[in-house]
Each structure stands twice: as C-alpha cells, then as structure tokens.
Design a protein around this motif. Sequence first.
Motif, PDB file in Angstrom:
ATOM      1  N   GLN A 117       0.674  -1.305  -0.057  1.00  0.00           N
ATOM      2  CA  GLN A 117       0.108   0.119   0.141  1.00  0.00           C
ATOM      3  C   GLN A 117       1.064   1.312   0.013  1.00  0.00           C
ATOM      4  O   GLN A 117       0.488   2.148  -0.565  1.00  0.00           O
ATOM      5  N   GLN A 118       1.804   1.230   0.646  1.00  0.00           N
ATOM      6  CA  GLN A 118       2.869   2.340   0.920  1.00  0.00           C
ATOM      7  C   GLN A 118       4.354   2.023   0.889  1.00  0.00           C
ATOM      8  O   GLN A 118       4.624   0.763   1.427  1.00  0.00           O
ATOM      9  N   LEU A 119       5.398   2.793   0.207  1.00  0.00           N
ATOM     10  CA  LEU A 119       6.474   2.427   0.275  1.00  0.00           C
ATOM     11  C   LEU A 119       7.195   3.778   0.775  1.00  0.00           C
ATOM     12  O   LEU A 119       7.159   5.068   0.144  1.00  0.00           O
ATOM     13  N   LEU A 120       7.757   3.908   1.838  1.00  0.00           N
ATOM     14  CA  LEU A 120       7.918   5.026   2.630  1.00  0.00           C
ATOM     15  C   LEU A 120       9.590   5.534   2.510  1.00  0.00           C
ATOM     16  O   LEU A 120       9.855   6.758   3.330  1.00  0.00           O
ATOM     17  N   ALA A 134       7.579   0.017   4.793  1.00  0.00           N
ATOM     18  CA  ALA A 134       6.543  -0.253   3.653  1.00  0.00           C
ATOM     19  C   ALA A 134       5.557  -0.584   4.597  1.00  0.00           C
ATOM     20  O   ALA A 134       5.243  -1.484   5.526  1.00  0.00           O
ATOM     21  N   ASP A 137      -1.496  -3.719   2.586  1.00  0.00           N
ATOM     22  CA  ASP A 137      -3.017  -3.710   2.923  1.00  0.00           C
ATOM     23  C   ASP A 137      -3.559  -4.504   3.779  1.00  0.00           C
ATOM     24  O   ASP A 137      -3.465  -5.907   3.538  1.00  0.00           O
ATOM     25  N   SER A 243       3.003  -3.904   8.447  1.00  0.00           N
ATOM     26  CA  SER A 243       4.219  -2.584   8.503  1.00  0.00           C
ATOM     27  C   SER A 243       5.504  -3.288   8.587  1.00  0.00           C
ATOM     28  O   SER A 243       6.009  -3.853   9.677  1.00  0.00           O
ATOM     29  N   ASN A 258       7.261  -1.937  -5.891  1.00  0.00           N
ATOM     30  CA  ASN A 258       6.403  -0.902  -6.154  1.00  0.00           C
ATOM     31  C   ASN A 258       5.277  -0.907  -5.473  1.00  0.00           C
ATOM     32  O   ASN A 258       4.663  -2.143  -5.090  1.00  0.00           O
ATOM     33  N   VAL A 259       4.464   0.296  -5.179  1.00  0.00           N
ATOM     34  CA  VAL A 259       3.073   0.098  -4.536  1.00  0.00           C
ATOM     35  C   VAL A 259       2.288  -0.899  -5.467  1.00  0.00           C
ATOM     36  O   VAL A 259       2.292  -0.219  -6.793  1.00  0.00           O
TER      37      VAL A 259
END
Length: 437
Positions: A117-120, A134, A137, A243, A258-259
């Motif tokens: 869902q996210q790559l930080l 990261a 979901d 997480s 990738n997201v």
Amino acid sequence: MQNLHSPQPLESAAPSTTDGMAYSDLAPLSKDRPWKPVLLGLGAGILLTLLGTRILGGQDAAPPAQEPTPAPAQASQTVTVAPVVPASVADTLAVNGTVQAVDLLSISPQASGLQIQQLLVREGDAVAAGQVLAVLDDATLQADLRQAQAQLSVSQAQVTQRQASLSQAQANLAEAQQNLQRLRTLAGQGAISQQELTRQQTQATTAQQSVGLARAEIESAQAGVRSQQAVIDRLQTQLGQTSVRSPVAGIVAERRANVGDVASPGNPIVTLIQNNQLKLVAEVPQTQLNRVVVGAPVAVSSTADSRLRLQGTVQSIDPLVNATSRTAQVNISLPGSDLLRPGLFLRGDISTNSRQGLVIPATALQPQPDGSSLVFVLGEGNQVTARPVELGNRLPTNGDQPAQVEVVQGLQSGEQVVTSGVGFLQDGDIVRIAEQP
C-alpha cells in the motif's frame, strides 16, 4: 737694407699668425694697434697646446666622473614560505577497487498475499532500527480478525453454558448421594426393599456420570475458546507484519518493489546496507601480497571526485588467489561518508612500511614540461632561486594539514621554499614574505 724700425715687417708677418685672415683685413688694425695680431696668435697657440695635452695625456688632469648608484631592487610579489622538515614517510602500494557493502540485507515482508500500500523510503535514505519501510494492505486481515473475535465470543458463551450444566449435574449428584445414604440406612433397618435401594444407587451413578460429561463439555468449550484466541493472535501478528520494519540501522541501497505489488516472503522490498558499513574490494597481484598486512592504513581517493579523500584500513585478505588473474582480493574498511556509494571505483594507497624523509607542501612544486619539478628556495635578501628536486612519495591531506610531498634530492632540512605564487616567479626574483596567520 730695410729699416728695422719701420712698420712694414710687422704687416708682412701678420698673415702667418692669423689662421687664414686676409692681409687686407688686418692692415687697418695694424696701423692703429700694431700688437693686437700678435696677442691673437699667442692665444690661439696656447689654446691649441692645452687641447693637445688633454687629448694626448688622457684625463689625468681632471677627476673622473662618478657613475650613478643603481636603485635598490623592488620585490616582485608577496609570497608565503614553508620550511623543509623531516617527517615519517610511508612507502605505498597503489591498488584499485570497487566499493561494496559489508553486510547487504534483503528486507522481505513476512505476510504473504497482501498488496503493498505504501513505500516510505528511497535509495540512499538513512533508516533506524525498527523504522517502517513499507505498509501492506490489511483490509482482509482486519475482516478475518473481526470474524475470529466474534467466534471467540461464541466459544466463551459455550464455556459459560457448560459450566452452568456442570453446576446442575453436581447438584443432582449431591442429592442422589444423600438419598442413597438415607436409603442404605433404611435398608439396614429393613424399612425399604432392596430393589428401591438398587434404584437409588443407579440414580447416584447416573448423576456422577452427568458431572463427568459436563466437565468434558466445559473442556471442549474452553478448547474452542483457546483455538479462536490462537486465530486472533495469528491475525494480530499478521496485522503487525503489514508494517515492514528495518531490523537494523543502515542505508537503503535499492528499492526493489513498487506500490501495488503483491508481497511475499521470498520477494525483497528493499536492500539495506547494515549500519552504512562499506568496504573497498581491491585486486592485489600475488607478487605484492607479501607487502600487505591486516591493519595497514590506506589513503583512499577518487579520480572522478576530488572531494573524496578518506583514510581506510586493511580489514582482511582473501585466502584464495584467482587462478586466471593471479590476484587476490584485499578488503579495505571505509569510514562513513555521504560521498560513498556501492559500485564506485576508487584508488587506494596501502602503506607498506615507514621511514624518515624530508617533506614540503605540495603547493611548492612547479611542474616542468619534461615531467620534472622545480621549487623556489628563499635566500639572502629575500631572493629566490629555482632549484630542481627529485620527488618521492606523496602524503595525502590529513585534517587541517595540506598535502605534502617527499623530496629525495635537491633540498636540505630547514631551507625555506615558496608555497604560493610559484607559477609567477622567476629565478633571482626578490619577494616579500607574507605574515603567517
């Protein structure tokens, strides 16, 4: 015979003493002042005699003229100087190599089948231990958790129901046992029949079995509770794994997902340089390996980036020699630097031994077209002399100390050499020495 007292002879002698004057020009003067031509002739003769004496005798009679005193030489420019000093000089072995990570960790998610869902983080980011890299979901896991929690409530209610049934069975058993005890007393007195006593014994046994069954049902219900709690614990663990965290501090070397990608334990999301520890892996010929020892200092530099000047250390020497290239890998540990990146091609000068030599600042050198070098040595009266020198090893920059170079021949300890403006000097120039800060 001519009269000696007559003026005629004086008039006839006049042309011989007047240096070309016509007789007709002097005749009138002779009549008025007969001695004037004689005086003119004597004066001319004396003048000619003096001139001849001056020419033939040189200038002994007159004092010689004094030559003008030359003006003092002016300084051509202001320069700085530095002394030639003894110092410890290290012989070095030049090597080339590639920067690599000491420990390159691949960070993969533990939960599978979930979308990213996210790559930080991005390449080059510094991360701390436990930092979230990261986020996956977790909608499906949240739904499963709510279902498991509801089922747990049902199982807990069943346990309560079974416990109530046990209490009822225990009460029935207690009553049956009391009745059986009373009937036994009556049967001993002959007040009741044996058949009635047997029936009561059967009721007591049945009540005992009901208690055992109720206890078994409670244990079953409690097992159902534990099972549902295990499901909840597993789902909560999976939710915590959505997480993706860094296990150690380091630098993100590569982001490999990738997201929107579906995460799985076998597919890394990022690769991490643990604690930002990098090393220079250099190839050393087998003929030079005996000069390299573990712990030797290494001056590391880059031909592509003049800012990169580091001090490394020989960390280890691989025991195997490549059979094709006849070289072995030498691992050189590197200090932390924002200029370092894995894959950089760098040069290393490995110190092999140390000795005493004479050194000067590298800025004092004036390179020559034939590859040699000159320095300008300060002499008396601040006059500089160009002197060729033979150079040895170079000493890299160390903190505030500028780069220095060893002078094998051409200078002596204590001599002063010009360190600034050498490109504008010529042999014999007079300079002005700048005050040192």
